[in-house]
Design a protein around this motif. Structure first.
Motif, short mmCIF file in Angstrom:
data_model
loop_
_atom_site.label_atom_id
_atom_site.label_comp_id
_atom_site.label_asym_id
_atom_site.label_seq_id
_atom_site.Cartn_x
_atom_site.Cartn_y
_atom_site.Cartn_z
N ASN A 50 0.81 -1.21 0.00
CA ASN A 50 0.00 0.00 0.00
C ASN A 50 0.85 1.27 0.00
OD1 ASN A 50 -2.81 -0.86 -0.04
ND2 ASN A 50 -2.36 -1.83 1.93
N GLY A 51 2.10 1.12 -0.46
CA GLY A 51 2.95 2.29 -0.55
C GLY A 51 3.62 2.70 0.74
N VAL A 52 3.59 1.83 1.75
CA VAL A 52 4.25 2.13 3.03
C VAL A 52 5.44 1.18 3.16
CG1 VAL A 52 4.01 2.29 5.53
CG2 VAL A 52 2.07 2.86 4.06
N SER A 53 6.60 1.65 2.75
CA SER A 53 7.79 0.81 2.75
C SER A 53 8.26 0.52 4.16
CB SER A 53 8.91 1.50 1.96
OG SER A 53 9.24 2.74 2.58
N VAL A 54 8.94 -0.61 4.31
CA VAL A 54 9.50 -1.01 5.61
C VAL A 54 10.90 -0.44 5.76
CG1 VAL A 54 10.20 -2.95 7.05
CG2 VAL A 54 8.09 -3.10 5.70
N SER A 55 11.69 -0.52 4.71
CA SER A 55 13.07 -0.05 4.76
C SER A 55 13.16 1.44 4.48
CB SER A 55 13.92 -0.80 3.72
OG SER A 55 15.20 -0.20 3.58
#
Length: 226
Positions: A50-55
Motif C-alpha cells: 500500500n505504498g508504506v515501505s518497511v526499509s
C-alpha cells in the motif's frame, strides 16, 4: 501443511521481483498492464503493498500528491534523476507509458497515509521549530511554507508527514549535489544552510507527524503522539 509448498513458491516469485532484479520489472512492458498489477507485482517489493515501505532506503509513496508522483516517475523514466539510488533502483523503468505513470500515481496517491513513528523527543521538538519557523539567522525558510503545516504536500511538492527520517536526511543531502534531482534545485540553498543535526531534527519531527484527522468543525488537525 499442504499449503506450505505453494506459500514457498509465492515467496520465491516475489523475491525474484525484488528491487535489485530490474529484468523482472522490465518484463512488465505491455502498456495494457494495469496499474494495480505493476504496483503489486513490482513496486510493492520496495515500497510496500500500500505504498508504506518497511526499509528507510525506499520512500513511502502512500498519499503522496499525484502530480508529484507523476513528475518523479517521468524523471526516472528519462534518467533525469541521477542520485545513486535513483540509478540503481529506478532507471530500469524506461518502459512505462504515460498512461501507466498516471495510473500508478493515482493508485499510490489514494492509499491511506502512513502512520506516525514517534522517536527521539528532543529531536522532534527541535525539528518542529525548524519546520514551522525555519532558521532565519541562516536563511533557512520554514518547511511548512511549501509542504504545509501538516506536511501533506501539494501538487509537485511531496508529502513529508510519516516519511522515514533516514530517507528525508538522505534526500536533503542529495539536494546539496546540484543536478542530481533537477526539480529539487530550489531545495539546495535550504539544505546547504542546514547542519546535519538540523536535518535529523526536522526528519524526526516529520516521521512523528501523523496524518491529519477531521475535527468537529470540518477542518483537519494534526497532533503528535505523546
Amino acid at each position: 501443511m499442504k499449503q506450505t509448498p505453494r506459500l514457498i513458491v509465492i515467496v520465491m516469485l516475489l523475491g525474484e521481483a525484488g528491487c535489485h532484479n530490474l529484468e523482472r520489472s522490465r518484463s512488465v512492458d505491455d502498456p495494457a498492464v494495469a496499474r494495480r498489477t505493476i504496483a503489486l507485482q513490482v513496486c510493492s517489493n520496495c515500497h510496500g503493498m500500500n505504498g508504506v515501505s518497511v526499509s528507510p532506503m525506499f520512500p513511502k509513496l502512500a498519499a503522496q500528491p499525484q502530480e508529484y508522483l507523476v513528475a518523479q516517475l517521468t524523471d526516472f523514466r528519462a534518467h533525469r534523476r541521477t542520485d545513486p539510488n535513483a540509478q540503481k533502483f529506478m532507471w530500469g523503468f524506461r518502459h512505462l507509458s504515460e498512461a501507466q505513470i498516471e495510473e500508478l500515481a493515482a493508485y499510490f496517491s489514494t492509499r491511506p497515509p502512513p502512520p506516525a513513528t514517534f522517536g527521539n523527543s528532543p529531536l522532534v521538538d527541535d525539528g518542529r521549530a525548524i519546520y514551522m519557523a525555519g532558521i532565519p539567522s541562516r536563511g533557512v525558510a520554514a518547511c511548512s511554507a511549501c509542504h504545509g503545516a501538516n506536511g501533506a504536500g501539494l501538487g509537485v511538492t511531496p508529502r513529508l508527514a510519516g516519511q522515514h527520517a533516514d530517507y528525508i536526511v538522505k534526500q536533503l543531502m542529495v539536494f546539496r549535489n546540484s543536478g542530481q534531482r533537477p526539480r529539487g534545485d530550489p531545495m539546495k540553498p535550504v539544505s546547504d544552510n542546514m547542519s546535519e543535526q538540523d536535518m535529523r531534527s526536522v526528519a524526526a519531527f516529520l516521521e512523528a507527524l501523523p496524518a491529519p484527522s477531521a475535527s468537529t468543525d470540518g477542518h483537519s488537525t494534526a497532533r503528535l503522539v505523546p
